[in-house]
Motif scaffolding. Structure first.
Motif, PDB file in Angstrom:
ATOM      1  N   UNK A  15      -5.340  14.130 -12.377  1.00 44.21           N
ATOM      2  CA  UNK A  15      -4.086  13.564 -12.835  1.00 44.21           C
ATOM      3  C   UNK A  15      -3.268  13.044 -11.667  1.00 44.21           C
ATOM      4  N   UNK A  16      -1.957  12.764 -11.836  1.00 44.41           N
ATOM      5  CA  UNK A  16      -1.167  12.011 -10.876  1.00 44.41           C
ATOM      6  C   UNK A  16      -1.296  12.465  -9.441  1.00 44.41           C
ATOM      7  N   UNK A  17      -0.615  13.553  -9.090  1.00 47.06           N
ATOM      8  CA  UNK A  17      -0.690  14.082  -7.743  1.00 47.06           C
ATOM      9  C   UNK A  17      -1.100  15.524  -7.882  1.00 47.06           C
ATOM     10  N   UNK A  18      -2.373  15.799  -7.688  1.00 44.29           N
ATOM     11  CA  UNK A  18      -2.905  17.115  -7.972  1.00 44.29           C
ATOM     12  C   UNK A  18      -3.052  17.877  -6.677  1.00 44.29           C
ATOM     13  N   UNK A  19      -2.545  19.095  -6.649  1.00 47.34           N
ATOM     14  CA  UNK A  19      -2.739  19.947  -5.484  1.00 47.34           C
ATOM     15  C   UNK A  19      -4.091  20.613  -5.590  1.00 47.34           C
ATOM     16  N   UNK A  20      -4.945  20.403  -4.618  1.00 45.78           N
ATOM     17  CA  UNK A  20      -6.288  20.967  -4.638  1.00 45.78           C
ATOM     18  C   UNK A  20      -6.423  21.869  -3.426  1.00 45.78           C
ATOM     19  N   UNK A  21      -6.328  23.192  -3.676  1.00 48.70           N
ATOM     20  CA  UNK A  21      -6.351  24.129  -2.567  1.00 48.70           C
ATOM     21  C   UNK A  21      -5.127  23.927  -1.695  1.00 48.70           C
ATOM     22  N   UNK A  22      -5.361  23.693  -0.411  1.00 51.73           N
ATOM     23  CA  UNK A  22      -4.268  23.445   0.526  1.00 51.73           C
ATOM     24  C   UNK A  22      -4.069  21.956   0.759  1.00 51.73           C
ATOM     25  N   UNK A  23      -4.818  21.127   0.050  1.00 56.67           N
ATOM     26  CA  UNK A  23      -4.712  19.684   0.242  1.00 56.67           C
ATOM     27  C   UNK A  23      -4.086  18.996  -0.948  1.00 56.67           C
ATOM     28  N   UNK A  24      -3.792  17.713  -0.761  1.00 54.00           N
ATOM     29  CA  UNK A  24      -3.190  16.891  -1.811  1.00 54.00           C
ATOM     30  C   UNK A  24      -4.164  15.801  -2.221  1.00 54.00           C
ATOM     31  N   UNK A  25      -4.114  15.448  -3.488  1.00 49.21           N
ATOM     32  CA  UNK A  25      -4.905  14.347  -4.017  1.00 49.21           C
ATOM     33  C   UNK A  25      -3.986  13.442  -4.821  1.00 49.21           C
ATOM     34  N   UNK A  26      -3.812  12.197  -4.373  1.00 50.98           N
ATOM     35  CA  UNK A  26      -2.974  11.254  -5.105  1.00 50.98           C
ATOM     36  C   UNK A  26      -3.314   9.836  -4.658  1.00 50.98           C
ATOM     37  N   UNK A  27      -2.889   8.866  -5.464  1.00 51.89           N
ATOM     38  CA  UNK A  27      -3.087   7.455  -5.159  1.00 51.89           C
ATOM     39  C   UNK A  27      -1.786   6.719  -5.407  1.00 51.89           C
ATOM     40  N   UNK A  28      -1.373   5.879  -4.446  1.00 53.90           N
ATOM     41  CA  UNK A  28      -0.156   5.093  -4.563  1.00 53.90           C
ATOM     42  C   UNK A  28      -0.504   3.612  -4.636  1.00 53.90           C
ATOM     43  N   UNK A  29       0.146   2.900  -5.551  1.00 49.90           N
ATOM     44  CA  UNK A  29       0.011   1.445  -5.629  1.00 49.90           C
ATOM     45  C   UNK A  29       1.241   0.827  -4.997  1.00 49.90           C
ATOM     46  N   UNK A  30       1.036  -0.109  -4.057  1.00 44.75           N
ATOM     47  CA  UNK A  30       2.136  -0.664  -3.258  1.00 44.75           C
ATOM     48  C   UNK A  30       2.297  -2.155  -3.527  1.00 44.75           C
ATOM     49  N   UNK A  31       3.557  -2.580  -3.736  1.00 45.16           N
ATOM     50  CA  UNK A  31       3.909  -3.980  -3.932  1.00 45.16           C
ATOM     51  C   UNK A  31       5.121  -4.307  -3.062  1.00 45.16           C
ATOM     52  N   UNK A  32       5.193  -5.541  -2.591  1.00 48.59           N
ATOM     53  CA  UNK A  32       6.334  -6.004  -1.809  1.00 48.59           C
ATOM     54  C   UNK A  32       7.214  -6.877  -2.685  1.00 48.59           C
ATOM     55  N   UNK A  33       8.484  -6.481  -2.806  1.00 46.47           N
ATOM     56  CA  UNK A  33       9.467  -7.259  -3.545  1.00 46.47           C
ATOM     57  C   UNK A  33      10.643  -7.572  -2.649  1.00 46.47           C
ATOM     58  N   UNK A  34      10.790  -8.818  -2.225  1.00 47.26           N
ATOM     59  CA  UNK A  34      11.847  -9.161  -1.277  1.00 47.26           C
ATOM     60  C   UNK A  34      11.601  -8.483   0.049  1.00 47.26           C
ATOM     61  N   UNK A  35      12.541  -7.622   0.472  1.00 50.93           N
ATOM     62  CA  UNK A  35      12.352  -6.879   1.718  1.00 50.93           C
ATOM     63  C   UNK A  35      12.064  -5.407   1.443  1.00 50.93           C
ATOM     64  N   UNK A  36      11.646  -5.075   0.219  1.00 52.79           N
ATOM     65  CA  UNK A  36      11.425  -3.673  -0.170  1.00 52.79           C
ATOM     66  C   UNK A  36       9.978  -3.462  -0.594  1.00 52.79           C
ATOM     67  N   UNK A  37       9.362  -2.456  -0.009  1.00 54.92           N
ATOM     68  CA  UNK A  37       8.043  -2.025  -0.447  1.00 54.92           C
ATOM     69  C   UNK A  37       8.221  -0.994  -1.551  1.00 54.92           C
ATOM     70  N   UNK A  38       7.624  -1.247  -2.686  1.00 58.26           N
ATOM     71  CA  UNK A  38       7.700  -0.352  -3.834  1.00 58.26           C
ATOM     72  C   UNK A  38       6.338   0.321  -4.002  1.00 58.26           C
ATOM     73  N   UNK A  39       6.315   1.656  -3.844  1.00 65.37           N
ATOM     74  CA  UNK A  39       5.081   2.429  -3.960  1.00 65.37           C
ATOM     75  C   UNK A  39       5.213   3.401  -5.127  1.00 65.37           C
ATOM     76  N   UNK A  40       4.264   3.342  -6.056  1.00 68.19           N
ATOM     77  CA  UNK A  40       4.311   4.181  -7.253  1.00 68.19           C
ATOM     78  C   UNK A  40       3.035   5.005  -7.349  1.00 68.19           C
ATOM     79  N   UNK A  41       3.199   6.288  -7.681  1.00 70.29           N
ATOM     80  CA  UNK A  41       2.044   7.174  -7.852  1.00 70.29           C
ATOM     81  C   UNK A  41       1.368   6.893  -9.180  1.00 70.29           C
TER      82      UNK A  41
END
Length: 249
Positions: free
Chosen positions: A95-121
């Motif tokens: 699922x979204x951001x899953x804690x696996x043991x002592x590590x993290x598992x997640x994926x972010x999608x990044x888009x540039x809008x104007x002068x702002x980077x928008x990153x969504x999990x």
């Protein structure tokens, strides 16, 4: 989709997959199925066929195999029924951001809008992109920042098969932001993350400004949270964006 997958999905939907036991007039030759566990069932069905063919001259015996074929064809339907219930929960763990043991598992999608980077999990870190309900909400956010249509960039954690601790994941994400800004520009970073993931990466609550990769950054609610409880998460996110100058042009 190959024949093995097609037959598997038909079974999961409660349909009876079958192939002709012998060549049919005017029909294409049935392909040989290429999976092990499914070959066992046709073999069990086909085994009585020789016994039925030998006494074929006698008319009473020809009627008996026809009646016996009905339960034989319906028998494969009973195993797939529990299979559908056991297969459905399988996509849930990644699922979204899953804690696996002592590590993290997640994926972010990044888009540039104007002068702002928008990153969504992504709600499903193993999916090739945002979900069917997340994507329209992401498009609305990008329209707010007057983003031009472009192919999204993605940040994957862990970067290798080994679990990545939260501190290393935060450093890798910071380096990823620096690389994005150097390649395509951008002055600010807006992240839509679940609360647990945000606190693990940045050790601070959401909706408060900080710096990431030397750029002003802000974490607001994830897309999944905005969809599940819009009155709470959209309102809190919008207020934080306005208060810190992350409201588009």
């Amino acid at each position: 989709m190959n024949e093995a997958q097609r037959q598997h999905y038909l079974k999961a939907m409660g349909l009876t997959p079958w192939v002709a036991r012998g060549p049919l007039p005017g029909a294409a030759v049935s392909p040989l199925l290429d999976w092990d566990d499914e070959e066992e069932q046709p073999a069990a069905v086909a085994s009585p066929a020789p016994a039925q063919d030998t006494p074929a001259p006698a008319s009473p015996q020809t009627a008996a195999p026809v009646a016996s074929e009905v339960p034989v064809q319906e028998a494969p339907q009973s195993p797939p029924a529990p299979k559908a219930t056991t297969d459905t929960p399988e996509p849930t763990p990644p699922a979204p951001a899953v804690t696996r043991g002592k590590g993290l598992t997640f994926t972010l999608e990044a888009h540039l809008g104007g002068d702002t980077w928008l990153l969504c999990a992504q709600e499903d870190s193993q999916a090739p992109g945002l979900g069917r309900f997340e994507a329209p909400l992401m498009a609305n956010l990008l329209a707010l920042f007057q983003a031009r249509p472009q192919r999204p960039r993605r940040f994957f954690c862990p970067l290798t098969e080994q679990p990545m601790p939260a501190q290393e994941a935060s450093q890798a994400l910071s380096a990823f932001i620096v690389g994005l800004c150097e390649q395509a520009g951008g002055e600010r970073v807006l992240l839509c993350l679940p609360e647990a993931l945000s606190e693990a990466l940045f050790d601070q609550p959401r909706y408060q400004p900080f710096e990431l990769g030397g750029r002003p950054a802000l974490v607001v609610s994830s897309l999944a949270e905005m969809l599940a409880e819009p009155a709470q998460h959209k309102k809190a996110s919008w207020h934080a964006m306005q208060a810190n100058g992350f409201h588009g042009e």
